[in-house]
Write an enzyme that holds these catalytic residues in place. Structure first.
Site, PDB file in Angstrom:
ATOM      1  N   TRP A   1       0.825  -1.216   0.000  1.00  0.00           N
ATOM      2  CA  TRP A   1       0.000   0.000   0.000  1.00  0.00           C
ATOM      3  C   TRP A   1       0.849   1.252   0.000  1.00  0.00           C
ATOM      4  O   TRP A   1       0.528   2.225  -0.694  1.00  0.00           O
ATOM      5  CB  TRP A   1      -0.986  -0.018   1.162  1.00  0.00           C
ATOM      6  CG  TRP A   1      -1.944  -1.154   1.052  1.00  0.00           C
ATOM      7  CD1 TRP A   1      -2.084  -2.220   1.910  1.00  0.00           C
ATOM      8  CD2 TRP A   1      -2.892  -1.396  -0.012  1.00  0.00           C
ATOM      9  NE1 TRP A   1      -3.048  -3.085   1.447  1.00  0.00           N
ATOM     10  CE2 TRP A   1      -3.559  -2.614   0.279  1.00  0.00           C
ATOM     11  CE3 TRP A   1      -3.229  -0.711  -1.186  1.00  0.00           C
ATOM     12  CZ2 TRP A   1      -4.536  -3.152  -0.558  1.00  0.00           C
ATOM     13  CZ3 TRP A   1      -4.221  -1.234  -2.010  1.00  0.00           C
ATOM     14  CH2 TRP A   1      -4.861  -2.431  -1.699  1.00  0.00           C
TER      15      TRP A   1
ATOM     16  N   ASP B   1      -1.810   6.490   6.428  1.00  0.00           N
ATOM     17  CA  ASP B   1      -2.829   5.554   5.964  1.00  0.00           C
ATOM     18  C   ASP B   1      -3.072   4.566   7.103  1.00  0.00           C
ATOM     19  O   ASP B   1      -2.238   3.712   7.369  1.00  0.00           O
ATOM     20  CB  ASP B   1      -2.314   4.843   4.700  1.00  0.00           C
ATOM     21  CG  ASP B   1      -3.253   3.744   4.210  1.00  0.00           C
ATOM     22  OD1 ASP B   1      -4.294   3.514   4.847  1.00  0.00           O
ATOM     23  OD2 ASP B   1      -2.923   3.119   3.173  1.00  0.00           O
TER      24      ASP B   1
ATOM     25  N   LYS C   1     -11.809  -2.447   6.551  1.00  0.00           N
ATOM     26  CA  LYS C   1     -10.916  -3.366   7.257  1.00  0.00           C
ATOM     27  C   LYS C   1     -11.401  -3.510   8.708  1.00  0.00           C
ATOM     28  O   LYS C   1     -11.951  -4.521   9.069  1.00  0.00           O
ATOM     29  CB  LYS C   1      -9.475  -2.859   7.198  1.00  0.00           C
ATOM     30  CG  LYS C   1      -8.959  -2.543   5.788  1.00  0.00           C
ATOM     31  CD  LYS C   1      -8.911  -3.752   4.907  1.00  0.00           C
ATOM     32  CE  LYS C   1      -8.594  -3.515   3.439  1.00  0.00           C
ATOM     33  NZ  LYS C   1      -7.573  -2.581   3.069  1.00  0.00           N
TER      34      LYS C   1
END
Ligand code: PLP
Length: 355
Positions: free
Chosen positions: A100, A170, A194
């Protein structure tokens, strides 16, 4: 009749708290006697305005949100933030701890410059920087960007990067899992699917100097500027109204469990039990270096892909789902987010010991 629910270890979309799902179910057709579903309400109605404000208040209360910051709800996933951050905030320095972070850097480089301040690529992304380690943050970097929990590799920061400059993070896969000093950050963003809610909504904790005054590239479309949404309370265009509603219920459920500090303690203990089961058995080996181990995504391997396939088959037949590792890392992964019940974790530990 409801069929039996799986032991759900999916990485995302992932487990939601059963009491939240039941609450949604109870109110689905007739939301609190209003005679319609949240999905059927105008996003301009006072009723939805209250749902949206409630979600913001619950999240703000959990994080002890300072007056300098506000909660925003956007769409486009965490991935859209990979673009919105550099469009709104300019050049950054990025700590690369996996897939990511790499994607964030790649996207930022389509817009301008992005410095890679640190990477663990050579080591298979088994670690995040050690506590106390400093970074090269070039002078032209407006912020330092990092990924607090690496969903795919199963590593997690257990400290805040030691920089005095603005931080952007993030937090997609550990949002609502532990307390954070929000004042240290210019921006925290998280795709909800998530650890925090359903897919299709991204939550931001953003410093008002950034959300209320656009200083980015003047060619940036209005829809991609933070102030466009912030000035309308995240209702510039039609939001994911149902997603915001469920996210608010999850935040309320977390508050019902205690504080984020309580949540963190519980998550650390649960992860500790699972890692212990992996470490005690020579057939299993953890992917992450012990000091970087994630309390949310536990990545591990067996001695061969055949052994893993056999394990997954047994697991599948016993009501487990989501234990296959991400295709880029292989092996096995158990995502033990807030909403995964203790009983599911206990069942997984028993399965590891029995197989
Ligand atoms: C899943 C994930 C993303 C991507 O999220 P989308 O909502 O699919 O864009 C980004 N960062 C992290 C840490 C993630 O876990």
């Amino acid at each position: 009749m409801m069929s039996e629910r799986k032991h759900n270890f999916n990485a995302g979309p992932a487990a939601l708290p059963l009491p939240v799902l039941q609450q949604v179910q109870r109110h689905l057709v007739d939301h609190r006697g209003l005679g319609l579903s949240v999905m059927e309400m105008s996003h301009r109605s006072p009723e939805f305005g209250e749902i949206c404000d409630h979600a913001k208040r619950s999240i703000g209360a959990l994080y002890d949100l300072p007056d300098t910051h506000e909660v925003m709800f956007l769409q486009g996933g965490a991935s859209l933030q990979f673009a919105m951050v550099p469009l709104n905030m300019g050049t950054g320095a990025y700590i690369n701890t996996g897939t990511w972070s790499s994607k964030a850097i790649k996207e930022a480089r389509t817009i301008g410059e992005a410095h890679e301040a640190w990477t663990d690529k050579e080591n298979g992304f088994r670690a995040v920087p050690a506590a106390g380690q400093s970074f090269d943050v070039p002078k032209d970097a407006r912020y330092l960007h990092y990924t607090s929990n690496n969903t795919i590799y199963g590593t997690q920061w257990h400290h805040t990067p030691p920089t005095t400059g603005p931080l952007v993070c993030d937090m997609s896969s550990d949002f609502l899992s532990r307390p954070i000093d929000v004042s240290r950050y210019d921006l925290i963003y998280a795709g909800a699917q998530k650890n925090a809610g359903p897919s299709g909504v991204t939550v931001l904790l953003i410093r008002k100097t950034i959300s209320r005054a656009f200083e980015g590239d003047p060619k940036t479309p209005l829809i991609l500027r933070y102030p466009t949404q912030a000035e309308k309370g995240s209702l510039y265009n039609t939001p994911n109204s149902f997603g915001i509603y469920v996210l608010g219920l999850v935040a309320e459920w977390v508050r019902g469990q205690g504080s984020l500090a309580d949540m963190a303690e519980r998550n650390a203990a649960r992860a500790g039990r699972l890692y212990a089961a992996i470490d005690e058995d020579p057939r299993f080996s953890g992917h992450a270096e012990p000091s970087s181990r994630s309390h949310m995504n536990v990545t591990f391997r067996m001695e061969s892909p055949e052994a893993e396939a056999a394990f997954l088959e047994t697991a599948g037949a016993s009501g487990f789902i989501g234990l296959k590792g991400h295709r880029s890392v292989g092996g096995l992964r158990a995502s033990i987010y807030n909403a995964v019940p203790d009983a599911a974790l206990d069942a997984l530990i028993s399965l590891l010991r029995a197989s």
